[in-house]
Design a protein around this motif. Structure first.
Motif, PDB file in Angstrom:
ATOM      1  N   ARG A  64      10.012  -2.394  19.359  1.00  0.00           N
ATOM      2  CA  ARG A  64      11.309  -1.939  19.593  1.00  0.00           C
ATOM      3  C   ARG A  64      11.240  -0.588  19.636  1.00  0.00           C
ATOM      4  O   ARG A  64      12.079  -0.014  20.201  1.00  0.00           O
ATOM      5  CB  ARG A  64      12.308  -2.819  18.914  1.00  0.00           C
ATOM      6  CG  ARG A  64      12.315  -2.341  17.236  1.00  0.00           C
ATOM      7  CD  ARG A  64      12.772  -3.320  15.983  1.00  0.00           C
ATOM      8  NE  ARG A  64      12.318  -3.337  15.043  1.00  0.00           N
ATOM      9  CZ  ARG A  64      12.659  -2.976  13.974  1.00  0.00           C
ATOM     10  NH1 ARG A  64      13.898  -2.477  13.743  1.00  0.00           N
ATOM     11  NH2 ARG A  64      12.015  -2.920  12.798  1.00  0.00           N
ATOM     12  N   SER A  96      13.380   0.856   9.722  1.00  0.00           N
ATOM     13  CA  SER A  96      14.776   0.892   9.894  1.00  0.00           C
ATOM     14  C   SER A  96      15.492   0.719   8.450  1.00  0.00           C
ATOM     15  O   SER A  96      16.607   1.416   8.241  1.00  0.00           O
ATOM     16  CB  SER A  96      15.382  -0.072  10.771  1.00  0.00           C
ATOM     17  OG  SER A  96      14.693  -1.532  10.488  1.00  0.00           O
ATOM     18  N   THR A 126       3.190  -7.782  13.181  1.00  0.00           N
ATOM     19  CA  THR A 126       3.879  -6.707  13.056  1.00  0.00           C
ATOM     20  C   THR A 126       4.096  -5.726  14.382  1.00  0.00           C
ATOM     21  O   THR A 126       5.181  -4.833  14.330  1.00  0.00           O
ATOM     22  CB  THR A 126       2.822  -5.802  12.106  1.00  0.00           C
ATOM     23  OG1 THR A 126       3.049  -6.387  10.840  1.00  0.00           O
ATOM     24  CG2 THR A 126       3.259  -4.474  11.511  1.00  0.00           C
ATOM     25  N   TYR A 173       5.057   8.467  11.629  1.00  0.00           N
ATOM     26  CA  TYR A 173       5.743   8.424  10.548  1.00  0.00           C
ATOM     27  C   TYR A 173       5.975   9.896  10.058  1.00  0.00           C
ATOM     28  O   TYR A 173       6.831  10.233   9.125  1.00  0.00           O
ATOM     29  CB  TYR A 173       4.959   7.559   9.351  1.00  0.00           C
ATOM     30  CG  TYR A 173       5.438   5.952   9.854  1.00  0.00           C
ATOM     31  CD1 TYR A 173       6.306   5.564  10.576  1.00  0.00           C
ATOM     32  CD2 TYR A 173       4.640   4.923   9.209  1.00  0.00           C
ATOM     33  CE1 TYR A 173       6.455   4.211  10.886  1.00  0.00           C
ATOM     34  CE2 TYR A 173       4.780   3.836   9.531  1.00  0.00           C
ATOM     35  CZ  TYR A 173       5.688   3.349  10.408  1.00  0.00           C
ATOM     36  OH  TYR A 173       5.793   1.931  10.450  1.00  0.00           O
ATOM     37  N   HIS A 206       4.533  -7.897   4.288  1.00  0.00           N
ATOM     38  CA  HIS A 206       3.648  -6.723   4.119  1.00  0.00           C
ATOM     39  C   HIS A 206       4.494  -5.686   3.494  1.00  0.00           C
ATOM     40  O   HIS A 206       5.615  -5.579   3.635  1.00  0.00           O
ATOM     41  CB  HIS A 206       3.176  -6.110   5.506  1.00  0.00           C
ATOM     42  CG  HIS A 206       3.890  -5.608   6.379  1.00  0.00           C
ATOM     43  ND1 HIS A 206       3.933  -6.102   7.709  1.00  0.00           N
ATOM     44  CD2 HIS A 206       4.721  -4.340   6.452  1.00  0.00           C
ATOM     45  CE1 HIS A 206       4.808  -5.339   8.392  1.00  0.00           C
ATOM     46  NE2 HIS A 206       5.263  -3.964   7.674  1.00  0.00           N
ATOM     47  N   GLY A 240       7.875  -6.262   5.251  1.00  0.00           N
ATOM     48  CA  GLY A 240       7.840  -6.752   6.577  1.00  0.00           C
ATOM     49  C   GLY A 240       8.289  -8.048   6.738  1.00  0.00           C
ATOM     50  O   GLY A 240       8.191  -8.840   5.497  1.00  0.00           O
ATOM     51  N   PHE A 274       1.404  -0.776   4.994  1.00  0.00           N
ATOM     52  CA  PHE A 274       1.056  -1.729   6.044  1.00  0.00           C
ATOM     53  C   PHE A 274      -0.062  -2.665   5.620  1.00  0.00           C
ATOM     54  O   PHE A 274      -1.107  -2.971   6.175  1.00  0.00           O
ATOM     55  CB  PHE A 274       0.323  -0.844   7.226  1.00  0.00           C
ATOM     56  CG  PHE A 274       1.334  -0.402   8.313  1.00  0.00           C
ATOM     57  CD1 PHE A 274       2.070  -1.619   8.875  1.00  0.00           C
ATOM     58  CD2 PHE A 274       1.525   0.958   8.884  1.00  0.00           C
ATOM     59  CE1 PHE A 274       2.879  -1.152   9.887  1.00  0.00           C
ATOM     60  CE2 PHE A 274       2.178   1.175   9.949  1.00  0.00           C
ATOM     61  CZ  PHE A 274       3.047   0.018  10.385  1.00  0.00           C
TER      62      PHE A 274
HETATM   63  C1  GLP Z   1       6.898  -1.355   8.844  1.00  0.00           C
HETATM   64  C2  GLP Z   1       6.467  -0.283   7.729  1.00  0.00           C
HETATM   65  C3  GLP Z   1       6.872  -0.534   6.506  1.00  0.00           C
HETATM   66  C4  GLP Z   1       8.220  -1.148   6.578  1.00  0.00           C
HETATM   67  C5  GLP Z   1       8.352  -2.526   7.309  1.00  0.00           C
HETATM   68  C6  GLP Z   1       9.674  -2.922   7.712  1.00  0.00           C
HETATM   69  O1  GLP Z   1       5.779  -1.615   9.611  1.00  0.00           O
HETATM   70  N1  GLP Z   1       4.969   0.224   7.850  1.00  0.00           N
HETATM   71  O2  GLP Z   1       6.660   0.341   5.513  1.00  0.00           O
HETATM   72  O3  GLP Z   1       8.883  -1.609   5.271  1.00  0.00           O
HETATM   73  O4  GLP Z   1       7.367  -2.253   8.707  1.00  0.00           O
HETATM   74  O5  GLP Z   1      10.460  -2.286   8.498  1.00  0.00           O
HETATM   75  P1  GLP Z   1      11.895  -2.602   8.823  1.00  0.00           P
HETATM   76  O6  GLP Z   1      12.393  -1.767   7.707  1.00  0.00           O
HETATM   77  O7  GLP Z   1      12.113  -1.572   9.966  1.00  0.00           O
HETATM   78  O8  GLP Z   1      12.281  -3.806   8.844  1.00  0.00           O
END
Ligand code: GLP
Length: 243
Positions: free
Chosen positions: A167, A38, A161, A80, A138, A134, A141
């Motif tokens: 969501r 997001s 994760t 993706y 993370h 993350g 991934f």
């Molecule tokens: C996902 C993706 C990542 C991303 C992270 C955070 O799992 N693989 O590349 O940076 O989670 O997501 P968000 O930006 O929705 O918080």
């Protein structure tokens, strides 16, 4: 490591888009490393707006994405590949053949990961890699682990994760259990890194990753060793860093 504070998500997105478009202007045939989640949606929206105004041109730009869920087809709206087309590729003049996302449908994981790693090298490496963060630290991934993964590989997603990403799916059971991701070594080879982060929920992990010990248990902490990292965060995400 440079840290820029933005007052909110919109300002964070604008600053990040500024840095990416500067790269495209300086080197029109650059390789952009791109991210999903997001966090970068606002950055992509801003780039599209500037493209429409004629301020940035993607005609020669090449892209490589960080990661892809294993098993999702390109037309699955949670893949993706689908995300990148929806939020950026289909809205600017980038050539589809210049965009790259790991192929989640390739049954031979080792083969696909080796192909992807070789592809990045054949493109001359990544000029600027965009990253989100993350909740468990993370990047791509690359989940918390006992060691840093060097190259593109297949990972088992952690429960946290799967929980964070459910969501976007009908239920947690629908979230794929594995993904193909650039390794930490792949990410660290990028000439520049731009990490964007927003929201109070990420404040603890930001402080831990960038001001705590460097450990594979917090994969993003390795970025402390990269010589050209820019972090753009909103005030909420940066609220716990030492001043
Ligand atoms: C996902 C993706 C990542 C991303 C992270 C955070 O799992 N693989 O590349 O940076 O989670 O997501 P968000 O930006 O929705 O918080």
């Amino acid at each position: 490591m440079k840290i820029y504070e933005a007052k909110d998500y919109q300002e964070m997105s604008r600053k990040a888009a500024n840095i990416l478009s500067a790269q495209v202007i300086l080197k029109p045939d650059c390789v952009l490393g791109l991210a999903t989640g997001s966090t970068p949606i606002g950055t992509y929206d801003q780039l599209v707006e500037w493209y429409k105004k004629g301020d940035v041109d993607f005609a020669e730009v090449k892209t490589v994405n960080l990661d892809e869920y294993r098993g999702l087809t390109r037309d699955n709206d949670q893949s993706y590949y689908y995300f990148m087309h929806k939020h950026l590729f289909d809205r600017v003049n980038i050539k589809p053949e210049n965009t790259n996302v790991p192929d989640g449908t390739e049954p031979d994981a080792d083969k696909e990961c080796a192909r992807y790693e070789a592809l990045i090298a054949s493109m001359g490496g990544v000029d600027i890699q965009l990253l989100g963060l993350g909740h468990n630290g993370h990047i791509g991934f690359n989940e918390p682990a006992g060691s840093f993964a060097r190259t593109t590989h297949c990972v088992d997603l952690t429960e946290s994760t799967i929980e964070a990403n459910k969501r976007f799916f009908a239920s947690a059971d629908d979230v794929p259990r594995q993904a193909f991701t650039m390794g930490i070594g792949t990410i660290m080879k990028a000439k520049k890194i731009l990490l964007i982060v927003n929201g109070e929920a990420k404040a603890d992990i930001v402080a831990k990753a960038f001001f705590g010990p460097i450990t594979p248990e917090v994969p993003a902490s390795i970025l402390q060793l990269h010589n050209d990292v820019v972090i753009v965060g909103d005030s909420a995400a940066l609220s716990k860093i030492p001043r």
